[in-house]
Design an enzyme around this catalytic site. Structure first.
Site, PDB file in Angstrom:
ATOM      1  N   CYS A 179       0.823  -1.205   0.000  1.00 28.36           N
ATOM      2  CA  CYS A 179       0.000   0.000   0.000  1.00 28.36           C
ATOM      3  C   CYS A 179       0.860   1.259   0.000  1.00 28.36           C
ATOM      4  CB  CYS A 179      -0.877   0.034   1.239  1.00 28.36           C
ATOM      5  SG  CYS A 179      -1.844  -1.450   1.475  1.00 28.36           S
ATOM      6  N   ARG A 209       5.093   0.455  -5.850  1.00 36.93           N
ATOM      7  CA  ARG A 209       5.007  -0.360  -4.646  1.00 36.93           C
ATOM      8  C   ARG A 209       4.052  -1.537  -4.837  1.00 36.93           C
ATOM      9  NH1 ARG A 209       6.619   2.524   0.026  1.00 36.93           N
ATOM     10  NH2 ARG A 209       5.104   1.496   1.339  1.00 36.93           N
ATOM     11  N   TRP A 222      -2.926  -2.760  -1.590  1.00 40.37           N
ATOM     12  CA  TRP A 222      -2.541  -4.109  -1.996  1.00 40.37           C
ATOM     13  C   TRP A 222      -3.284  -5.039  -1.054  1.00 40.37           C
ATOM     14  CZ3 TRP A 222       0.967  -8.083  -0.134  1.00 40.37           C
ATOM     15  CH2 TRP A 222       1.378  -8.972  -1.132  1.00 40.37           C
ATOM     16  N   ASN A 233      -2.021   1.439   5.841  1.00 40.77           N
ATOM     17  CA  ASN A 233      -1.084   0.506   5.219  1.00 40.77           C
ATOM     18  C   ASN A 233      -0.642  -0.449   6.318  1.00 40.77           C
ATOM     19  OD1 ASN A 233       1.071  -0.751   4.057  1.00 40.77           O
ATOM     20  ND2 ASN A 233       2.317   1.091   3.761  1.00 40.77           N
ATOM     21  N   GLY A 234      -0.790  -1.761   6.098  1.00 46.42           N
ATOM     22  CA  GLY A 234      -0.400  -2.723   7.128  1.00 46.42           C
ATOM     23  C   GLY A 234      -1.565  -3.626   7.477  1.00 46.42           C
ATOM     24  N   GLU A 253      19.181 -16.799  -8.041  1.00 51.73           N
ATOM     25  CA  GLU A 253      18.790 -15.427  -8.362  1.00 51.73           C
ATOM     26  C   GLU A 253      18.348 -15.323  -9.834  1.00 51.73           C
ATOM     27  OE1 GLU A 253      17.895 -12.940  -6.928  1.00 51.73           O
ATOM     28  OE2 GLU A 253      18.174 -11.265  -8.273  1.00 51.73           O
ATOM     29  N   LYS A 310      14.597 -14.078 -10.795  1.00 47.68           N
ATOM     30  CA  LYS A 310      14.369 -12.941 -11.695  1.00 47.68           C
ATOM     31  C   LYS A 310      13.504 -13.393 -12.864  1.00 47.68           C
ATOM     32  CE  LYS A 310      15.371 -10.511  -9.885  1.00 47.68           C
ATOM     33  NZ  LYS A 310      15.882  -9.931  -8.670  1.00 47.68           N
ATOM     34  N   GLU A 318       9.750 -14.291 -11.854  1.00 51.51           N
ATOM     35  CA  GLU A 318       8.892 -13.201 -11.378  1.00 51.51           C
ATOM     36  C   GLU A 318       8.480 -12.252 -12.491  1.00 51.51           C
ATOM     37  OE1 GLU A 318      12.415 -10.625  -9.146  1.00 51.51           O
ATOM     38  OE2 GLU A 318      10.372 -10.387  -8.472  1.00 51.51           O
ATOM     39  N   HIS A 338      19.773 -36.052  -7.779  1.00 51.55           N
ATOM     40  CA  HIS A 338      19.051 -36.507  -6.583  1.00 51.55           C
ATOM     41  C   HIS A 338      17.548 -36.266  -6.700  1.00 51.55           C
ATOM     42  CE1 HIS A 338      22.788 -37.404  -4.580  1.00 51.55           C
ATOM     43  NE2 HIS A 338      23.243 -36.202  -4.907  1.00 51.55           N
ATOM     44  N   LYS A 386       6.923  -4.114  -4.325  1.00 48.55           N
ATOM     45  CA  LYS A 386       8.319  -3.741  -4.112  1.00 48.55           C
ATOM     46  C   LYS A 386       8.691  -3.784  -2.635  1.00 48.55           C
ATOM     47  CE  LYS A 386      12.364  -2.211  -5.349  1.00 48.55           C
ATOM     48  NZ  LYS A 386      13.250  -3.230  -5.934  1.00 48.55           N
TER      49      LYS A 386
HETATM   50  C1  F6R Z   1      12.981 -10.030  -6.282  1.00 46.09           C
HETATM   51  C2  F6R Z   1      12.869  -9.109  -5.171  1.00 46.09           C
HETATM   52  C3  F6R Z   1      12.404  -9.622  -3.863  1.00 46.09           C
HETATM   53  C4  F6R Z   1      13.084  -8.868  -2.709  1.00 46.09           C
HETATM   54  C5  F6R Z   1      12.505  -9.298  -1.371  1.00 46.09           C
HETATM   55  C6  F6R Z   1      13.216  -8.650  -0.210  1.00 46.09           C
HETATM   56  O1  F6R Z   1      13.462  -9.412  -7.419  1.00 46.09           O
HETATM   57  O2  F6R Z   1      13.124  -7.952  -5.323  1.00 46.09           O
HETATM   58  O3  F6R Z   1      12.621 -10.991  -3.738  1.00 46.09           O
HETATM   59  O4  F6R Z   1      14.459  -9.118  -2.764  1.00 46.09           O
HETATM   60  O5  F6R Z   1      11.134  -8.984  -1.317  1.00 46.09           O
HETATM   61  O6  F6R Z   1      13.152  -7.273  -0.295  1.00 46.09           O
HETATM   62  P1  F6R Z   1      14.153  -6.345   0.489  1.00 46.09           P
HETATM   63  O7  F6R Z   1      15.508  -6.562  -0.078  1.00 46.09           O
HETATM   64  O8  F6R Z   1      13.653  -4.961   0.269  1.00 46.09           O
HETATM   65  O9  F6R Z   1      14.096  -6.765   1.919  1.00 46.09           O
END
Ligand code: F6R
Length: 613
Positions: free
Chosen positions: A2, A27, A77, A103-104, A486, A490, A493, A509, A608
């Protein structure tokens, strides 16, 4: 997650709210709304599901009456209640005068709602947030000022929040409060602003202030005053903001993600800036832990989520190799629900780009509760994690807007490796010339990343050739393993295609059973010491019909025998390779996602800043 915005005292109030909400879009949200308020009148507009964009909210607002100078806005959200208009914020009390945005999560909303309903309140949404509007309504009915009515309601709610409330019977006032979720106040001549983060009000305010947990702020056109939960006045800390609006925009790129991928060499350079004194000592200005304490560390525990967790996994290899310290890496959301052992000499490192990830904040709190010293590695300056930790190292990657983290990741790896070298210095586990050589190597990574970025066209050709594939396995050994994790994260997502990251040695395995024609195996094959083993793994998957994409160094002339496609990267010291090898994987994910028409900056279902557990 949010987003919150508020303004009091501007003839441009509605425009400020809508522009601010647009800047909070990154966000992540599924509904949006605003409430404007003046004496005796609260006007509200909301949009949701399918139409949930600030653009459609703008259309809704075309009919807004003129003359409002104050209001609040929200991007939601969904957590409790479907993403529908009735659940979009702002929520009103029974009188329609009080409007709140939140928010929360209000954890005890169930019993609170039952009590409020028993006292005659009518609820119109299926959200946890609406209880706040009715609690504030009761305070106002008891004759409390809005500030005290909000304060009284906070004494009974449990959970996490950033909250803002207005009341048409006390116009030209916004009362806001924070517990865990971020909130900043901005001031300018004649108007005062409120937002979840600075970019939303960057071009409006001249000065910015951080609201801390359990602080309540009353905003008026002339400025603001803040109190704690007991009503005792508190001073908000002024933030030093050096971003311009351009930084928060796309800078000529198609989207934030590619802009941020391209900013990685700069992010690395800035992260490493001024970290070495003339005598060769590695230094972190912002790290407030005594050298003796770092030297005597017996065990390191790193907690983080998502991409930050992958950076932590890379750091484990560096800390163990260079500083000879035992390292455990934990997913933040798991750490606090175990019985983690914190002994004398345990150093906990909490890694987070946003510094607001609730799982990581709670893991940090649990570690502190158990007596650990906690160092935060955060990108966002003055974020909650940075403030609450005993010490902080900033990654200095700059504002990251795209949901998929890229430049913050390489900066995290660099900062953590720098810390590993500092520990090696203090513990005398590496000879000084070796530390010096590694520092030079680390500084050279930015140039190697630039070279890898220069090969984007080649990566796009591979992505084009693989269009239509659905199943992807990313495999690696040693630090190639976190790189594989990673790369897969990437990829999944932003493409919404199935991708899994695996240690290459684990294939046999179990996962090997899934390998068949049509499956793509992406291998990180840049480590010379493990190259032969990787070639054997690739022969195994190729024999079962998989297509093989290999990330391989420029000088590798054996990889052609097993790979269908090669993503070439410049060679570097294995412990630095994650920062270079991730580049073609980011570009690969990006090209595949764009080919599929995905919104790379705002992938579905993701946010985000993840401020709920
Ligand atoms: C993936 C991504 C998320 C964040 C995760 C932690 O691309 O960005 O997996 O890495 O939500 O976020 P932070 O680093 O802000 O704690």
């Amino acid at each position: 997650m949010c987003g919150i915005i508020g303004v009091v005292g501007s003839a441009d109030a509605l425009k400020i709210l809508l522009d601010g909400l647009e800047r909070l879009e990154y966000r992540g949200y599924d509904s949006a709304g605003v409430a404007l308020v003046r004496a005796g009148e609260t006007w509200r507009a909301r949009t949701a599901t399918g139409t949930a964009s600030v653009a459609s909210l703008r259309d809704e607002c075309a009919s807004a009456p003129e003359g409002f100078v104050s209001g609040i806005g929200h991007t939601r959200w969904a957590t409790h209640g479907a993403p529908e208009t009735v659940n979009a914020h702002p929520h009103l009390d029974c009188s329609g005068h009080v409007a709140i945005i939140h928010n929360g999560i209000v954890e005890n909303h169930g019993p609170l709602q039952a009590e409020l309903e028993a006292r005659g309140h009518r609820f119109t949404s299926v959200t946890d947030s609406e209880v706040l509007a009715h609690l504030i309504e009761e305070g106002r009915a008891d004759g409390l000022e809005l500030l005290d009515a909000v304060r009284a309601s906070l004494l009974v709610v449990r959970g996490a929040f950033a909250l803002a409330a207005v009341d048409a019977t006390e116009p030209n006032v916004i009362v806001a409060a924070r517990r865990i979720s971020p909130l900043v106040v901005g001031t300018a001549k004649g108007a005062t602003f409120l937002a979840s983060d600075v970019p939303a009000i960057l071009d409006r305010a001249d000065s910015f202030y951080a609201v801390n947990d359990d602080e309540i702020v009353r905003l008026g056109p002339e400025g603001f005053r803040a109190v704690d939960l007991d009503g005792v006045p508190v001073r908000l800390r002024q933030l030093a903001i050096d971003w311009d609006l351009e930084t928060a925009q796309k800078g000529g790129h198609d989207d934030y993600m590619i802009k941020e991928i391209n900013e990685q060499p700069d992010a690395l350079r800035t992260t490493l800036l001024d970290r070495r004194r003339d005598d060769g000592t590695i230094t972190f200005d912002e790290l407030r832990v005594a050298d003796e304490e770092l030297r005597d560390v017996r065990r390191v525990v790193i907690v983080a989520a998502g991409t930050s967790h992958h950076a932590a996994l890379v750091a484990k290899y560096a800390l163990e190799r260079w500083a000879h310290v035992s390292v455990e890496v934990d997913i933040s959301s798991e750490y606090r629900y175990r019985d983690p052992v914190v002994e004398v000499g345990t150093l906990v490192i909490a890694v987070s780009q946003s510094g607001e990830t609730i799982d990581t904040i709670q893991a940090m709190r649990e570690a502190k509760r158990r007596g650990a010293r906690v160092v935060a590695v955060a990108n966002v300056v003055d974020s909650s994690l940075a403030r609450e930790a005993d010490a902080v190292i900033y990654t200095r990657a700059g504002l990251e807007v795209s949901v998929a983290s890229t430049k913050a990741y390489v900066a995290q790896v660099a900062a953590l490796e720098l810390l590993a070298l500092r520990l090696a210095q203090l513990r005398a586990t590496l000879p000084a010339p070796d530390v010096e050589a590694h520092l030079l190597g680390l500084r050279a990574v930015g140039a190697l990343v630039s070279r890898a970025l220069g090969r984007r066209a080649g990566v796009e050709a591979v992505a084009g050739a693989l269009a239509g594939a659905h199943d992807f396995f990313f495999i690696g050994r040693h630090v190639g393993y976190p790189t594989a994790l990673e790369g897969a994260l990437k990829f999944k997502e932003i493409t919404y295609l199935h991708a899994e990251g695996y240690p290459a040695g684990e294939l046999k395995h179990g996962p090997l059973a899934l390998i068949e024609p049509g499956v793509v195996v992406v291998a990180i094959a840049t480590d010379p010491a493990l190259h032969e083993k990787m070639l054997s793994n690739l022969s195994e998957v190729k024999a079962r019909g998989a297509s093989v994409v290999a990330v391989a160094t420029d000088d590798d002339d054996q990889i052609d025998a097993v790979a269908d496609f090669i993503l070439r990267v410049p060679a570097t010291e294995p412990l630095f390779s994650p920062m270079v090898d991730i580049v073609p994987l980011q570009l690969f994910a990006y090209a595949m996602a764009r080919g599929l028409g995905r919104n790379v900056d705002r992938p579905r279902n993701l946010a985000k800043t993840v401020t709920v557990e």
